[in-house]
Design a protein around this motif. Sequence first.
Motif, PDB file in Angstrom:
ATOM      1  N   LEU A  21      69.278  67.923 -50.245  1.00 54.06           N
ATOM      2  CA  LEU A  21      69.209  68.376 -48.860  1.00 54.06           C
ATOM      3  C   LEU A  21      69.317  69.890 -48.737  1.00 54.06           C
ATOM      4  O   LEU A  21      69.600  70.590 -49.709  1.00 54.06           O
ATOM      5  CB  LEU A  21      70.344  67.735 -48.047  1.00 54.06           C
ATOM      6  N   GLY A  22      69.160  70.344 -47.487  1.00 52.76           N
ATOM      7  CA  GLY A  22      69.388  71.739 -47.150  1.00 52.76           C
ATOM      8  C   GLY A  22      68.157  72.378 -46.538  1.00 52.76           C
ATOM      9  O   GLY A  22      67.039  72.136 -46.995  1.00 52.76           O
ATOM     10  N   THR A  23      68.372  73.176 -45.503  1.00 54.44           N
ATOM     11  CA  THR A  23      67.271  73.913 -44.881  1.00 54.44           C
ATOM     12  C   THR A  23      67.382  75.416 -45.105  1.00 54.44           C
ATOM     13  O   THR A  23      66.388  76.123 -45.002  1.00 54.44           O
ATOM     14  CB  THR A  23      67.227  73.636 -43.363  1.00 54.44           C
ATOM     15  N   THR A  24      68.572  75.891 -45.424  1.00 52.49           N
ATOM     16  CA  THR A  24      68.759  77.323 -45.686  1.00 52.49           C
ATOM     17  C   THR A  24      69.249  77.598 -47.102  1.00 52.49           C
ATOM     18  O   THR A  24      69.239  78.748 -47.540  1.00 52.49           O
ATOM     19  CB  THR A  24      69.790  77.930 -44.713  1.00 52.49           C
ATOM     20  N   GLY A  25      69.696  76.555 -47.802  1.00 53.09           N
ATOM     21  CA  GLY A  25      70.279  76.738 -49.128  1.00 53.09           C
ATOM     22  C   GLY A  25      71.772  76.986 -49.098  1.00 53.09           C
ATOM     23  O   GLY A  25      72.434  76.944 -50.133  1.00 53.09           O
ATOM     24  N   ILE A  26      72.317  77.237 -47.901  1.00 54.73           N
ATOM     25  CA  ILE A  26      73.718  77.616 -47.766  1.00 54.73           C
ATOM     26  C   ILE A  26      74.490  76.519 -47.045  1.00 54.73           C
ATOM     27  O   ILE A  26      74.027  75.976 -46.040  1.00 54.73           O
ATOM     28  CB  ILE A  26      73.848  78.940 -46.983  1.00 54.73           C
ATOM     29  N   VAL A  27      75.678  76.186 -47.558  1.00 58.77           N
ATOM     30  CA  VAL A  27      76.593  75.289 -46.875  1.00 58.77           C
ATOM     31  C   VAL A  27      77.589  76.151 -46.112  1.00 58.77           C
ATOM     32  O   VAL A  27      78.349  76.920 -46.710  1.00 58.77           O
ATOM     33  CB  VAL A  27      77.348  74.390 -47.870  1.00 58.77           C
ATOM     34  N   HIS A  28      77.563  76.043 -44.797  1.00 58.59           N
ATOM     35  CA  HIS A  28      78.540  76.765 -43.989  1.00 58.59           C
ATOM     36  C   HIS A  28      79.766  75.885 -43.814  1.00 58.59           C
ATOM     37  O   HIS A  28      79.657  74.752 -43.339  1.00 58.59           O
ATOM     38  CB  HIS A  28      77.950  77.140 -42.633  1.00 58.59           C
ATOM     39  N   PRO A  29      80.929  76.358 -44.213  1.00 55.95           N
ATOM     40  CA  PRO A  29      82.134  75.525 -44.182  1.00 55.95           C
ATOM     41  C   PRO A  29      82.440  75.023 -42.792  1.00 55.95           C
ATOM     42  O   PRO A  29      82.284  75.731 -41.803  1.00 55.95           O
ATOM     43  CB  PRO A  29      83.237  76.440 -44.709  1.00 55.95           C
ATOM     44  N   PHE A  30      82.888  73.786 -42.757  1.00 56.90           N
ATOM     45  CA  PHE A  30      83.107  73.110 -41.490  1.00 56.90           C
ATOM     46  C   PHE A  30      84.568  73.200 -41.069  1.00 56.90           C
ATOM     47  O   PHE A  30      85.454  72.781 -41.781  1.00 56.90           O
ATOM     48  CB  PHE A  30      82.700  71.638 -41.625  1.00 56.90           C
ATOM     49  N   SER A  31      84.799  73.779 -39.913  1.00 61.27           N
ATOM     50  CA  SER A  31      86.132  73.816 -39.329  1.00 61.27           C
ATOM     51  C   SER A  31      85.963  73.717 -37.829  1.00 61.27           C
ATOM     52  O   SER A  31      85.392  74.615 -37.208  1.00 61.27           O
ATOM     53  CB  SER A  31      86.848  75.122 -39.681  1.00 61.27           C
ATOM     54  N   CYS A  32      86.413  72.614 -37.254  1.00 59.73           N
ATOM     55  CA  CYS A  32      86.231  72.399 -35.813  1.00 59.73           C
ATOM     56  C   CYS A  32      86.805  73.550 -35.006  1.00 59.73           C
ATOM     57  O   CYS A  32      86.121  74.135 -34.159  1.00 59.73           O
ATOM     58  CB  CYS A  32      86.896  71.089 -35.390  1.00 59.73           C
ATOM     59  N   SER A  33      88.070  73.874 -35.275  1.00 52.79           N
ATOM     60  CA  SER A  33      88.730  74.889 -34.460  1.00 52.79           C
ATOM     61  C   SER A  33      88.074  76.254 -34.625  1.00 52.79           C
ATOM     62  O   SER A  33      87.885  76.990 -33.653  1.00 52.79           O
ATOM     63  CB  SER A  33      90.219  74.975 -34.814  1.00 52.79           C
ATOM     64  N   ALA A  34      87.711  76.611 -35.858  1.00 54.26           N
ATOM     65  CA  ALA A  34      87.084  77.913 -36.095  1.00 54.26           C
ATOM     66  C   ALA A  34      85.707  77.977 -35.443  1.00 54.26           C
ATOM     67  O   ALA A  34      85.327  79.006 -34.859  1.00 54.26           O
ATOM     68  CB  ALA A  34      86.980  78.170 -37.593  1.00 54.26           C
ATOM     69  N   TRP A  35      84.957  76.885 -35.533  1.00 54.24           N
ATOM     70  CA  TRP A  35      83.612  76.882 -34.961  1.00 54.24           C
ATOM     71  C   TRP A  35      83.682  76.995 -33.440  1.00 54.24           C
ATOM     72  O   TRP A  35      82.956  77.778 -32.827  1.00 54.24           O
ATOM     73  CB  TRP A  35      82.864  75.610 -35.362  1.00 54.24           C
ATOM     74  N   ILE A  36      84.560  76.206 -32.818  1.00 57.45           N
ATOM     75  CA  ILE A  36      84.679  76.247 -31.359  1.00 57.45           C
ATOM     76  C   ILE A  36      85.168  77.623 -30.906  1.00 57.45           C
ATOM     77  O   ILE A  36      84.705  78.162 -29.892  1.00 57.45           O
ATOM     78  CB  ILE A  36      85.602  75.123 -30.863  1.00 57.45           C
ATOM     79  N   ALA A  37      86.080  78.211 -31.678  1.00 58.80           N
ATOM     80  CA  ALA A  37      86.546  79.559 -31.342  1.00 58.80           C
ATOM     81  C   ALA A  37      85.390  80.556 -31.391  1.00 58.80           C
ATOM     82  O   ALA A  37      85.295  81.458 -30.547  1.00 58.80           O
ATOM     83  CB  ALA A  37      87.658  79.993 -32.296  1.00 58.80           C
TER      84      ALA A  37
END
Length: 362
Positions: A176-192
């Motif tokens: 998988l992948g569309t950019t080659g990069i996995v951006h780390p998942f953090s609900c609170s950080a993303w919503i912030a």
Amino acid sequence: MARKPDGPLRRGWTTGACATAATAAAFEALLTGRFPDPIEIALPKGERPSFALAHQKRAGDVVTAGIVKDAGDDPDVTHGALILSSVRALGPHTGLRFKAGRGVGTVTKPGLPIPPGEPAINPVPRRMMTEIVQAVAARLGGRPDLEITISIPQGEEMARHTWNPRLGILGGLSILGTTGIVHPFSCSAWIASIHRGIDVARASHIDHIAGCTGSTSEDGVKKLYDLPDFAFIDMGDFVGGMLKYLRDHPLPRLTIGGGFAKLAKLANGAMDLHSGRSQLDRAAVAGWLAELGADPALIEKTKIANTGAEILEEAQARGLALGELVARRARDQAKAVVEGKVAIEVVAFDRAGAIIGRAGFA
């Protein structure tokens, strides 16, 4: 390397990027007899990371290289997996052939980006591998005619902890992948970060922002509106977090862009669109199709469909405006959250970025 407490989340690399790097190393070794270590590749958005080889092998006319996937700080089931690419030269003008090795799945149901019978190697990783093979061949004087077999030794076991079995991808994981990069998942950080993006837009006194579920829908909205980069809020799956903040910190206009399946979740009231926390309600979609006059056979088929893309394809083949209905219902749900304080439109896109439904600001 673990991140420091309260420090920034470390990004990683997709299975597609690792498979591309392994393919490049194996092909160069096939042509020169030497494995390049580390191996550098170009990602779709121009970055050029280097990967250390974890496996090197020659066996007759087959050369194999392997990369250990580093998902960064993302809780990815494939973190630490060994991604192997085995290459074998084919006859002139044969092109590339992709095969699923041990631990890589095979597609068995319709509705996915790859047709049934093909190895579960998605379109962007296939393109990345094709481009890297062509580049290596041009640089070293070889022919870009190869059989490429991608393997993940523990992939079949790992796949049991993913949606692959339910989607009809059997035998292992997907590449998988569309950019080659996995951006780390953090609900609170993303919503912030969503909140901060809205704050910047408000401080800049712009009257129109866009929140999109991914790069395809964002690119589609950019074709509709000439908005500055900071007007595009990296909403991802957190439509609820964005809407609730806008209710208390309103802007005049918001465009929501997304794919059919995610917007269908919003249309049914979901405010978190991540596949691990909300699912497409096929019974609800079947009800919407009934409203559009669908025949009973399609309604029943929708209830057991494999993917949202399959449902959309069947509806479009019958001339049913399902994308339009989903966009309207999604807009209604979003408007209810902001309590009339923000004008909202919703634009639904298919996988190729074409508009399949649009509910305007009216």
